[in-house]
Motif scaffolding. Structure first.
Motif, PDB file in Angstrom:
ATOM      1  N   VAL A   1       0.900  -1.294   0.063  1.00  0.00           N
ATOM      2  CA  VAL A   1       0.053  -0.150   0.036  1.00  0.00           C
ATOM      3  C   VAL A   1       0.808   1.332  -0.124  1.00  0.00           C
ATOM      4  CG1 VAL A   1      -1.811   1.397   1.318  1.00  0.00           C
ATOM      5  CG2 VAL A   1      -1.473  -1.239   1.337  1.00  0.00           C
ATOM      6  N   THR A   2       0.614   2.150  -0.875  1.00  0.00           N
ATOM      7  CA  THR A   2       1.393   3.317  -1.187  1.00  0.00           C
ATOM      8  C   THR A   2       0.817   4.512  -1.133  1.00  0.00           C
ATOM      9  OG1 THR A   2       1.428   3.091  -3.235  1.00  0.00           O
ATOM     10  CG2 THR A   2       3.453   2.216  -2.038  1.00  0.00           C
ATOM     11  N   ALA A   3       1.433   5.746  -0.639  1.00  0.00           N
ATOM     12  CA  ALA A   3       0.581   6.909  -0.895  1.00  0.00           C
ATOM     13  C   ALA A   3       1.937   8.096  -0.822  1.00  0.00           C
ATOM     14  CB  ALA A   3      -0.223   7.068   0.102  1.00  0.00           C
ATOM     15  N   VAL A   4       1.618   9.338  -1.271  1.00  0.00           N
ATOM     16  CA  VAL A   4       2.398  10.331  -1.368  1.00  0.00           C
ATOM     17  C   VAL A   4       1.880  11.243   0.126  1.00  0.00           C
ATOM     18  CG1 VAL A   4       3.249  12.446  -2.394  1.00  0.00           C
ATOM     19  CG2 VAL A   4       2.858  10.304  -3.738  1.00  0.00           C
ATOM     20  N   GLU A   5       2.742  11.454   0.815  1.00  0.00           N
ATOM     21  CA  GLU A   5       2.425  12.259   2.091  1.00  0.00           C
ATOM     22  C   GLU A   5       2.695  13.711   1.864  1.00  0.00           C
ATOM     23  OE1 GLU A   5       3.409  12.174   6.961  1.00  0.00           O
ATOM     24  OE2 GLU A   5       5.143  11.376   5.628  1.00  0.00           O
TER      25      GLU A   5
ATOM     26  N   GLU B   1       6.741  13.160   0.260  1.00  0.00           N
ATOM     27  CA  GLU B   1       7.580  12.132   0.507  1.00  0.00           C
ATOM     28  C   GLU B   1       6.556  10.519   0.254  1.00  0.00           C
ATOM     29  OE1 GLU B   1       9.861   9.698   4.031  1.00  0.00           O
ATOM     30  OE2 GLU B   1       9.575  11.887   4.221  1.00  0.00           O
ATOM     31  N   ASP B   2       7.058   9.755  -0.531  1.00  0.00           N
ATOM     32  CA  ASP B   2       6.473   8.727  -0.659  1.00  0.00           C
ATOM     33  C   ASP B   2       6.432   7.341   0.586  1.00  0.00           C
ATOM     34  OD1 ASP B   2       5.970   8.955  -3.291  1.00  0.00           O
ATOM     35  OD2 ASP B   2       8.014   8.134  -4.127  1.00  0.00           O
ATOM     36  N   VAL B   3       5.341   6.907   0.857  1.00  0.00           N
ATOM     37  CA  VAL B   3       5.215   6.024   1.994  1.00  0.00           C
ATOM     38  C   VAL B   3       4.821   4.673   1.719  1.00  0.00           C
ATOM     39  CG1 VAL B   3       4.040   5.912   4.124  1.00  0.00           C
ATOM     40  CG2 VAL B   3       4.954   8.121   3.411  1.00  0.00           C
ATOM     41  N   GLY B   4       5.178   3.584   2.176  1.00  0.00           N
ATOM     42  CA  GLY B   4       4.844   2.487   1.772  1.00  0.00           C
ATOM     43  C   GLY B   4       4.619   1.415   2.812  1.00  0.00           C
TER      44      GLY B   4
END
Length: 182
Positions: free
Chosen positions: A39-43, A48-51
């Motif tokens: 699961v990924t998103a941009v913060e 910043e990319d988060v996974g």
């Protein structure tokens, strides 16, 4: 043969007032094979990319197309998806075990290094990183959040789907280890 009738069990008849103990529950659920996703998103505002590796991910509905992921309350991804409604999911292939393991690490300082050498594209609708070589990738928008015990169930509409490695085999998780079918 006549059906037997059963008297419902009352809470006072249960061995634990809250249900089965956590260790016993964990042992039982470890015997349920699960697919592994990232699961990924941009913060924002850090951009910043988060996974996060997840095994509690399921299809909920075809019409509309909905999925559900279960997130530990207070986790970075839970906090992020409470603010960021757009996110991605990469359904990992059996040869992506190292990706699953690196994003399952707890107490890491930053995800920036985890994404640095990871082949990925950006979702056109969400901007979320989507892993190259995944069996499928989904772009999602949160529709509903439901608190359930020590987790939050996030229900999302699937906005887009792609199939980078449609012929591969899935990475699965069973009895506390990543496995392959076969």
């Amino acid at each position: 043969m006549l059906p037997t009738t059963r008297t419902p069990v009352s809470d006072s008849d249960l061995p634990h007032a809250e249900g089965v103990g956590s260790e016993e529950f964990r042992a039982a659920m470890s015997r349920l094979a699960a697919g592994v996703v990232l699961v990924t998103a941009v913060e924002p505002p850090l951009d910043e990319d988060v996974g996060m590796t997840a095994t509690a991910f399921v299809s909920v509905s075809l019409d509309p197309p909905l999925v559900l992921v279960s997130l530990r309350n207070g986790s970075r991804m839970d906090d992020l998806l409470a603010e960021q409604p757009l996110w991605g999911v990469s359904l990992l292939a059996e040869d992506q075990r190292q990706i699953a393991a690196r994003f399952a690490m707890r107490n890491r300082i930053s995800d920036r290094l985890l994404f640095a050498d990871l082949p990925h594209t950006r979702g056109e609708l969400t901007g979320a990183p989507l892993v190259g070589g995944a069996l499928a990738t989904l772009e999602c928008r949160t529709e509903q959040r439901v608190e359930a015990g020590d987790h939050t169930l996030v229900v999302a509409r699937v906005l887009a789907a792609a199939f980078p490695n449609a012929e591969g085999a899935p990475l699965t998780y069973f009895r506390g280890r990543y496995r392959h079918l076969g």
